[in-house]
Enzyme design. Structure first.
Site, short mmCIF file in Angstrom:
data_model
loop_
_atom_site.label_atom_id
_atom_site.label_comp_id
_atom_site.label_asym_id
_atom_site.label_seq_id
_atom_site.Cartn_x
_atom_site.Cartn_y
_atom_site.Cartn_z
CB THR A 207 -0.96 0.03 1.22
OG1 THR A 207 -1.85 -1.04 1.11
CG2 THR A 207 -1.74 1.31 1.32
NE ARG A 235 -8.89 -7.90 2.08
CZ ARG A 235 -7.97 -6.95 2.24
NH1 ARG A 235 -7.49 -6.29 1.21
NH2 ARG A 235 -7.53 -6.65 3.44
CG ASP A 238 -7.21 -0.46 5.42
OD1 ASP A 238 -6.77 -1.34 4.64
OD2 ASP A 238 -6.46 0.33 6.01
CB THR A 258 -0.12 0.76 5.12
OG1 THR A 258 0.38 -0.52 4.70
CG2 THR A 258 0.91 1.38 6.07
N GLY A 261 -6.00 -4.88 6.60
CA GLY A 261 -7.16 -4.03 6.35
C GLY A 261 -8.41 -4.37 7.13
#
Ligand code: ASP
Length: 342
Positions: A207, A235, A238, A258, A261
């Site tokens: 991320t 899926r 966050d 990060t 999630g």
């Protein structure tokens, strides 16, 4: 008498100018970025790899810094910085994003503007080259906050964002990473509950994220990711969830997260840090510590955040062994870090 009134008026106007000029000068600007948190250990890192990451972080943050220094907006700084990281195969975002269980790419991103509280997000996009730009377009050119899957790609195309083939995103490193995780899954079994840490824990997190304060006192936050290796069933983590992976509010701070999630969604991390600052008056460092350690950590999750408040104070908090991260303040002082204890 008339003269006196004119004189008072002139002083008042001059006074106003002076105050607003001083206010402008007092505003410091700043930028913080991350390139993912996770099990990042010195013993597993080669000198060359470490150098590569530090160079990429330095290059990325300078892009945003220059935008801010030249009077550009927080939004432009976030977008341009993240675009660079999305284009770099080093990070789990855009090119070089991690692969789904089917060996494909599904990318998530979100952006929030601290002045207006406007926000935009995309999830599960497969074609738009720079998902953060798509998230910003959703914010600016649609009545919605979040678009997903094929529709989000079509929307991006309609708005003239660059569209690429899946092959563009897929790198050998991520193909090998998928094989590793799938072999581990064969040995240890599929995870079944949110608290099953059997093998997910050892998946690398990636991320990228960027938070900025511009010269006008406006905050912005953006996050972009490939998500988790071997993810199934579309899926979503966050990163594209406003309030979980990304949040910005001029009253408080801008945050990008990060990590694992699922836990960051359950702890509503980015908004919670802002809320603690707003309601309890805590500093950004204390609020970030509280949420990462006492909320995410207490649930069993791990990861990190970067944040900047409306005075330019920053936080880079994690409960993992490392997080690729960098900060530049108004004076251009650069700080690049990888390991937790640096
Ligand atoms: N937070 C991201 C997700 O769960 C992954 C990461 O940060 O590495 O999708």
């Amino acid at each position: 008498m008339k003269k006196l009134i004119l004189l008072i008026l002139a002083f008042t106007v001059l006074g106003c100018f002076k105050t607003s000029k001083n206010k402008f000068e007092k505003q410091s600007f700043g930028i913080v970025i991350h390139g993912g948190a996770g099990t990042i250990l010195k013993k597993n890192m080669t000198k060359e790899k470490e150098k590569e990451y530090r160079q990429a972080l330095s290059k990325a943050i300078r892009i945003g810094y220059d935008v801010l220094k030249n009077g550009g907006s927080s939004k432009d700084a976030v977008e341009k910085t993240i675009n660079y990281m999305e284009d770099s195969p080093l990070f789990n975002a855009g090119k070089g994003g991690v692969l789904t269980s089917e060996g494909t790419i599904e990318l998530d991103a979100s952006f929030m503007d601290g002045k207006t509280l406007n926000a935009g997000a995309v999830s599960g996009v497969k074609k738009v080259k720079n998902p953060i730009s798509a998230a910003i377009k959703v914010m600016e050119e649609s009545p919605h906050v979040m678009l997903s899957g094929q529709g989000a790609d079509i929307f991006s195309q309609i708005h003239n964002l660059e569209i690429v083939d899946q092959d563009y995103f897929i790198t050998e490193r991520r193909i090998n990473g998928l094989k590793r995780v799938q072999n581990a899954e064969k040995l240890k079994g599929v995870y079944k509950t949110q608290n099953d840490r059997s093998f997910l824990e050892n998946q690398r997190y990636g991320t990228v994220g960027c938070v900025t304060l511009d010269k006008y006192g406006n905050l912005a936050a953006g996050t972009s990711t490939g998500g988790m290796t071997n993810k199934k069933w579309n899926r979503v983590g966050d990163a594209p969830i406003i309030g979980a992976g990304t949040y910005a509010n001029n009253l408080t701070c801008a945050i990008s997260a990060t990590g694992w999630g699922e836990f960051f969604i359950r702890a509503v991390v980015a908004h919670d840090i802002s809320a603690i600052m707003e309601y309890k008056g805590l500093s950004i460092q204390k609020a970030a510590y509280e949420v990462i350690h006492n909320k995410v950590g207490a649930l069993g999750g791990n990861g990190g955040i970067i944040g900047i408040d409306n005075n330019g104070n920053i936080a880079m908090e994690m409960n993992t062994s490392g997080m690729y991260r960098a900060h530049m303040n108004q004076e251009g002082k650069l700080d690049v870090k990888i390991y937790k204890d640096e």
